[in-house]
Design a protein around this motif. Structure first.
Motif, mmCIF file in Angstrom:
data_model
loop_
_atom_site.group_PDB
_atom_site.id
_atom_site.type_symbol
_atom_site.label_atom_id
_atom_site.label_comp_id
_atom_site.label_asym_id
_atom_site.label_seq_id
_atom_site.Cartn_x
_atom_site.Cartn_y
_atom_site.Cartn_z
ATOM 1 N N ALA A 283 0.837 -1.200 0.000
ATOM 2 C CA ALA A 283 0.000 0.000 0.000
ATOM 3 C C ALA A 283 0.872 1.251 0.000
ATOM 4 O O ALA A 283 2.054 1.223 0.351
ATOM 5 C CB ALA A 283 -0.916 -0.015 1.216
ATOM 6 N N ASP A 284 0.259 2.350 -0.410
ATOM 7 C CA ASP A 284 0.932 3.649 -0.432
ATOM 8 C C ASP A 284 0.843 4.245 0.971
ATOM 9 O O ASP A 284 -0.090 4.972 1.303
ATOM 10 C CB ASP A 284 0.254 4.543 -1.477
ATOM 11 C CG ASP A 284 0.926 5.899 -1.606
ATOM 12 O OD1 ASP A 284 1.859 6.183 -0.832
ATOM 13 O OD2 ASP A 284 0.514 6.682 -2.476
ATOM 14 N N ILE A 285 1.835 3.922 1.796
ATOM 15 C CA ILE A 285 1.853 4.374 3.196
ATOM 16 C C ILE A 285 2.951 5.421 3.369
ATOM 17 O O ILE A 285 4.138 5.129 3.227
ATOM 18 C CB ILE A 285 2.136 3.209 4.162
ATOM 19 C CG1 ILE A 285 1.148 2.072 3.953
ATOM 20 C CG2 ILE A 285 2.100 3.700 5.606
ATOM 21 C CD1 ILE A 285 1.517 0.812 4.715
ATOM 22 N N GLU A 286 2.551 6.637 3.666
ATOM 23 C CA GLU A 286 3.516 7.678 3.986
ATOM 24 C C GLU A 286 3.675 7.760 5.499
ATOM 25 O O GLU A 286 2.681 7.748 6.232
ATOM 26 C CB GLU A 286 3.067 9.035 3.442
ATOM 27 C CG GLU A 286 3.074 9.109 1.929
ATOM 28 C CD GLU A 286 2.828 10.503 1.408
ATOM 29 O OE1 GLU A 286 2.948 10.698 0.187
ATOM 30 O OE2 GLU A 286 2.506 11.411 2.219
ATOM 31 N N LEU A 287 4.919 7.838 5.962
ATOM 32 C CA LEU A 287 5.172 8.079 7.381
ATOM 33 C C LEU A 287 5.593 9.533 7.531
ATOM 34 O O LEU A 287 6.637 9.941 7.031
ATOM 35 C CB LEU A 287 6.272 7.157 7.911
ATOM 36 C CG LEU A 287 6.693 7.456 9.353
ATOM 37 C CD1 LEU A 287 5.548 7.186 10.328
ATOM 38 C CD2 LEU A 287 7.934 6.664 9.751
ATOM 39 N N TRP A 288 4.763 10.311 8.209
ATOM 40 C CA TRP A 288 5.103 11.689 8.536
ATOM 41 C C TRP A 288 5.660 11.672 9.952
ATOM 42 O O TRP A 288 4.946 11.355 10.902
ATOM 43 C CB TRP A 288 3.870 12.577 8.479
ATOM 44 C CG TRP A 288 3.195 12.650 7.138
ATOM 45 C CD1 TRP A 288 3.593 12.042 5.977
ATOM 46 C CD2 TRP A 288 1.999 13.365 6.826
ATOM 47 N NE1 TRP A 288 2.715 12.345 4.964
ATOM 48 C CE2 TRP A 288 1.724 13.154 5.447
ATOM 49 C CE3 TRP A 288 1.125 14.165 7.561
ATOM 50 C CZ2 TRP A 288 0.626 13.706 4.816
ATOM 51 C CZ3 TRP A 288 0.028 14.721 6.937
ATOM 52 C CH2 TRP A 288 -0.218 14.506 5.583
ATOM 53 N N PHE A 289 6.921 11.996 10.097
ATOM 54 C CA PHE A 289 7.549 11.893 11.414
ATOM 55 C C PHE A 289 8.420 13.113 11.701
ATOM 56 O O PHE A 289 9.033 13.686 10.802
ATOM 57 C CB PHE A 289 8.399 10.621 11.512
ATOM 58 C CG PHE A 289 9.655 10.653 10.692
ATOM 59 C CD1 PHE A 289 10.890 10.915 11.283
ATOM 60 C CD2 PHE A 289 9.620 10.435 9.321
ATOM 61 C CE1 PHE A 289 12.058 10.955 10.520
ATOM 62 C CE2 PHE A 289 10.781 10.466 8.554
ATOM 63 C CZ PHE A 289 12.005 10.727 9.159
ATOM 64 N N ALA A 290 8.463 13.495 12.951
ATOM 65 C CA ALA A 290 9.330 14.586 13.385
ATOM 66 C C ALA A 290 10.704 14.009 13.715
ATOM 67 O O ALA A 290 10.812 13.162 14.605
ATOM 68 C CB ALA A 290 8.737 15.283 14.601
ATOM 69 N N SER B 203 -8.623 2.111 1.259
ATOM 70 C CA SER B 203 -7.862 2.779 0.206
ATOM 71 C C SER B 203 -6.416 2.348 0.298
ATOM 72 O O SER B 203 -5.954 1.871 1.341
ATOM 73 C CB SER B 203 -7.977 4.301 0.368
ATOM 74 O OG SER B 203 -7.000 4.968 -0.400
ATOM 75 N N ASN B 204 -5.689 2.527 -0.762
ATOM 76 C CA ASN B 204 -4.267 2.205 -0.735
ATOM 77 C C ASN B 204 -3.415 3.392 -0.316
ATOM 78 O O ASN B 204 -2.202 3.309 -0.325
ATOM 79 C CB ASN B 204 -3.801 1.731 -2.119
ATOM 80 C CG ASN B 204 -4.167 0.290 -2.362
ATOM 81 O OD1 ASN B 204 -4.279 -0.488 -1.425
ATOM 82 N ND2 ASN B 204 -4.367 -0.062 -3.616
ATOM 83 N N LYS B 205 -4.055 4.502 0.057
ATOM 84 C CA LYS B 205 -3.293 5.715 0.379
ATOM 85 C C LYS B 205 -3.568 6.147 1.816
ATOM 86 O O LYS B 205 -4.704 6.427 2.187
ATOM 87 C CB LYS B 205 -3.657 6.838 -0.593
ATOM 88 C CG LYS B 205 -3.334 6.502 -2.042
ATOM 89 C CD LYS B 205 -3.799 7.587 -2.993
ATOM 90 C CE LYS B 205 -2.952 8.828 -2.887
ATOM 91 N NZ LYS B 205 -3.300 9.803 -3.954
ATOM 92 N N VAL B 206 -2.498 6.186 2.608
ATOM 93 C CA VAL B 206 -2.644 6.577 4.004
ATOM 94 C C VAL B 206 -1.382 7.301 4.446
ATOM 95 O O VAL B 206 -0.286 7.054 3.920
ATOM 96 C CB VAL B 206 -2.909 5.336 4.893
ATOM 97 C CG1 VAL B 206 -1.694 4.423 4.919
ATOM 98 C CG2 VAL B 206 -3.306 5.741 6.303
ATOM 99 N N ALA B 207 -1.534 8.213 5.401
ATOM 100 C CA ALA B 207 -0.391 8.873 6.042
ATOM 101 C C ALA B 207 -0.505 8.624 7.537
ATOM 102 O O ALA B 207 -1.589 8.754 8.120
ATOM 103 C CB ALA B 207 -0.384 10.368 5.742
ATOM 104 N N ILE B 208 0.605 8.254 8.152
ATOM 105 C CA ILE B 208 0.645 8.030 9.597
ATOM 106 C C ILE B 208 1.555 9.102 10.192
ATOM 107 O O ILE B 208 2.726 9.213 9.817
ATOM 108 C CB ILE B 208 1.165 6.620 9.914
ATOM 109 C CG1 ILE B 208 0.195 5.572 9.345
ATOM 110 C CG2 ILE B 208 1.333 6.428 11.423
ATOM 111 C CD1 ILE B 208 0.665 4.136 9.503
ATOM 112 N N LEU B 209 1.012 9.906 11.090
ATOM 113 C CA LEU B 209 1.723 11.051 11.644
ATOM 114 C C LEU B 209 2.134 10.783 13.083
ATOM 115 O O LEU B 209 1.286 10.526 13.944
ATOM 116 C CB LEU B 209 0.829 12.292 11.565
ATOM 117 C CG LEU B 209 1.341 13.568 12.238
ATOM 118 C CD1 LEU B 209 2.682 14.011 11.632
ATOM 119 C CD2 LEU B 209 0.308 14.689 12.113
ATOM 120 N N VAL B 210 3.447 10.867 13.332
ATOM 121 C CA VAL B 210 4.000 10.653 14.671
ATOM 122 C C VAL B 210 4.793 11.901 15.062
ATOM 123 O O VAL B 210 5.565 12.439 14.261
ATOM 124 C CB VAL B 210 4.914 9.413 14.702
ATOM 125 C CG1 VAL B 210 5.525 9.235 16.089
ATOM 126 C CG2 VAL B 210 4.123 8.170 14.306
#
Length: 251
Positions: A81-88, A188-195
């Motif tokens: 899947a199109d998984i974006e990891l948004w991380f600080a 969906s195949n598109k998700v963003a996970i924000l940490v």
């Protein structure tokens, strides 16, 4: 065939097809010849994120280059899947760990985010990419995640595609059933996970993130987790409940 012949796995930029030679540059030549002690006739595995995985035979090893001949394809290209990891970003060692574990857990894109409490204001995207390549080689995935430049949180939120679900890992959220939260994510195949960063998000940032359309707020349990632990926890939950762990079992 001896098991050690398959213990070398390399990411290459070149196209992969049967009997079309692939030239390795100096660093990879040093690795297979000096570090791994391979010689002409030994086998290695190659992948490029496009053509699947190939078994290749070493034709020659030189100081500044080597030649590999792809013999047969061992796996067809298959991306998750199109998984974006948004991380600080945090400290150097912990950020490297985040990149490694996110790659192992199937993230397709790593997006460093500048928050109010982010410690790093500059990052070496080229170094991060090399860390992702090394992790991809070791964990047997068929692609390497993209690496974005460090971007302010407001800009990342504003540029999110309308069809990309956002999973907000909230360190101060009252306990909620993570299964119920993730069941609400669209198929969906598109998700963003924000940490968030060490010290967490500010209250203003939490409110802004939570107010975005398509946001699912995921409580991170009864304890305050380190940033790298939160990344692994969130990605594990997602892959087990919504991602490729679940899909692989059904195939």
């Amino acid at each position: 065939m001896a098991q050690k012949e398959y213990s070398v796995r390399l990411y290459v930029d070149a196209g992969l097809s049967q009997d079309q030679g692939v030239v390795l540059e100096k660093a990879q030549s040093h690795y297979i010849g000096t570090v791994m002690r391979r010689k002409p006739g030994d086998k290695v595995l190659l992948f490029n994120g496009r053509d699947g995985e190939w078994l290749g035979e070493i034709q020659e090893i030189k100081k500044n280059h080597s030649l590999i001949r792809p013999v047969e394809r061992t796996r067809i290209q298959k991306n998750g899947a199109d998984i974006e990891l948004w991380f600080a970003p945090v400290k150097k060692t912990q950020t490297a760990l985040i990149i490694q574990k996110a790659t192992e857990l199937g993230v397709s894109c790593l997006v460093p985010v500048q928050t109010m409490r982010t410690q790093a204001d500059r990052l070496r995207e080229d170094k991060m990419y090399l860390q992702a390549v090394e992790a991809a080689e070791q964990c047997e995935r068929l692609s390497v995640p993209k690496i974005k430049e460090l971007t302010k949180l407001d800009k990342v939120l504003a540029s999110r595609e309308a069809d990309r679900e956002l999973i907000f890992c909230h360190e101060r959220r009252d306990l909620s059933d993570p299964v119920e939260v993730l069941e609400g994510v669209a198929p969906s195949n598109k998700v963003a996970i924000l940490v968030g960063p060490e010290g967490g998000f500010t209250e203003e940032e939490r409110e802004k993130i939570a107010s975005c359309d398509g946001t699912h707020i995921l409580g991170m349990g009864p304890r305050i987790l380190r940033a790298e632990t939160a990344v692994v926890s969130a990605l594990t939950l997602f892959q087990a409940l919504c991602g490729d762990w679940r899909r692989e079992l059904s195939e």
